[in-house]
Design an enzyme around this catalytic site. Structure first.
Site, PDB file in Angstrom:
ATOM      1  N   HIS A  44       0.700  -0.903  -0.274  1.00  0.00           N
ATOM      2  CA  HIS A  44      -0.397  -0.119  -0.154  1.00  0.00           C
ATOM      3  C   HIS A  44       1.093   1.178   0.280  1.00  0.00           C
ATOM      4  CE1 HIS A  44       1.128   0.698   4.127  1.00  0.00           C
ATOM      5  NE2 HIS A  44       0.100  -0.115   4.316  1.00  0.00           N
ATOM      6  N   ASP A  66      -2.165 -18.413  14.389  1.00  0.00           N
ATOM      7  CA  ASP A  66      -0.667 -18.643  14.714  1.00  0.00           C
ATOM      8  C   ASP A  66      -0.740 -18.632  16.114  1.00  0.00           C
ATOM      9  OD1 ASP A  66       2.283 -18.811  15.543  1.00  0.00           O
ATOM     10  OD2 ASP A  66       2.258 -19.889  13.582  1.00  0.00           O
ATOM     11  N   SER A 101       2.979  -4.405   7.234  1.00  0.00           N
ATOM     12  CA  SER A 101       1.985  -4.228   5.532  1.00  0.00           C
ATOM     13  C   SER A 101       3.280  -4.900   4.947  1.00  0.00           C
ATOM     14  CB  SER A 101       2.196  -2.854   5.733  1.00  0.00           C
ATOM     15  OG  SER A 101       1.079  -2.697   5.782  1.00  0.00           O
TER      16      SER A 101
END
Length: 325
Positions: free
Chosen positions: A145, A265, A280
């Site tokens: 992004h 997890d 990210s």
């Protein structure tokens, strides 16, 4: 008789990249001075805000004041001093459209200088995750992004930028309604890459050194499946670890949000609460291939986040390689 059609098949060679998952520091300089705040100026006649009166808004990029190109905070100050109280033409960009207005600087009696009543920023720095490197073409891809200004939320128009080595030093856990965040520090001022694109699907650029990682094939978008997968993320230090996730949804309706990924997890959930800011760009792996990268966390459910197809990021990185030739 039956008509016979000729079908031409094109065999595409599956691309491979070096998958990273390592943290990197970002230093960017914006094209124009970004307006990030306003403050009233104290004058002999009372308080006033010339920038607001001129119609400027948060997120506007001031690219020229009078005859001065304003790419830095210092240049904005110099332009106001040069105007010395006279009306000055301001050229700015708002949502991609170039506009102009007239601003009348006023004398700040408290600080003894000419002021416009606006706070501007010309650079930004932060921490993200490197998704992959293509060593043959000398390009990298990360984040998934754009880098945006923290105050305005506007994507930063890139003038120049670089990436540097980084270490993750801590993490605030994500909770419902409050996304967590990785905290890091730059290890060196020596750039390991130059940023060429700050786009809607990630940060891309050219490499200046070698990068460690695992060589893996890139999956085509149509090969991505719902079900078990892994992400490669660094939540402490400089070394990434593999964590288990599930791809719950796949869509090509939004080019920036192709997948919904849920962290399953236990070790990652205990450490971060799920997906946090700074993760990210973390590579998403499935069936031995790079299928995508984490892009956003769902604010109301930090165990889930969005992902983007690796094929999309690879195509963008290849544009950088082509432009550099």
């Amino acid at each position: 008789w039956l008509p016979v059609k000729t079908i031409r098949a094109t065999v595409m060679q599956r691309p491979t990249v070096t998958v990273c998952g390592t943290p990197f520091g970002v230093k960017m300089f914006s094209e124009g001075a970004l307006v990030v705040g306003f403050s009233e100026v104290h004058t002999a006649a009372g308080t006033i805000n010339p920038a607001k009166q001129a119609g400027l808004r948060l997120g506007d990029r001031v690219i020229r004041m009078g005859n001065t190109v304003t790419e830095t905070n210092e240049q904005v100050h110099a332009a106001l001093e040069a105007a010395a109280g006279a009306a000055v033409e301001v050229v700015y960009v708002r949502k991609g459209e170039q506009r102009q207005t007239t601003l009348l600087p006023v004398w700040d009696t408290q600080n003894a200088q000419w002021r416009a009543g606006m706070w501007v920023r010309d650079s930004s720095a932060g921490v993200g995750t490197l998704t992959f490197v293509d060593p043959e073409k000398g390009v990298f891809a990360g984040l998934g992004h754009p880098i945006s200004d923290g105050d305005t939320g506007e994507s930063i128009a890139l003038r120049s930028g670089e990436i540097v080595p980084c270490e993750i030093t801590g993490c605030s856990m994500g909770t419902v309604g409050s996304p967590g965040e990785l905290k890091g520090k730059f290890l060196s001022a020596h750039a390991i890459g130059s940023i060429r694109i700050n786009g809607e699907n990630g940060v891309y650029g050219t490499t200046r050194t070698g990068f460690s990682g695992q060589t893996m094939p890139v999956a085509f978008a149509q090969e991505v499946e719902t079900g078990d997968a892994q992400i490669l993320a660094t939540v402490s230090g400089e070394t990434p670890r593999t964590y288990h996730v599930r791809i719950e949804k796949i869509s090509d309706a939004d080019p920036r949000r192709n997948m919904v990924v849920r962290v399953v997890d236990k070790a990652l959930l205990t450490r971060t609460g799920g997906i946090v800011q700074g993760m990210s760009g973390s590579p998403i792996l499935q069936n031995g291939r790079l299928v995508g990268a984490v892009t956003h966390v769902l604010v109301n459910d930090p165990t889930r986040g969005y992902g983007i197809f690796a094929q999309t990021m690879l195509e963008q990185a290849e544009q950088v390689a082509t432009a550099e030739k």
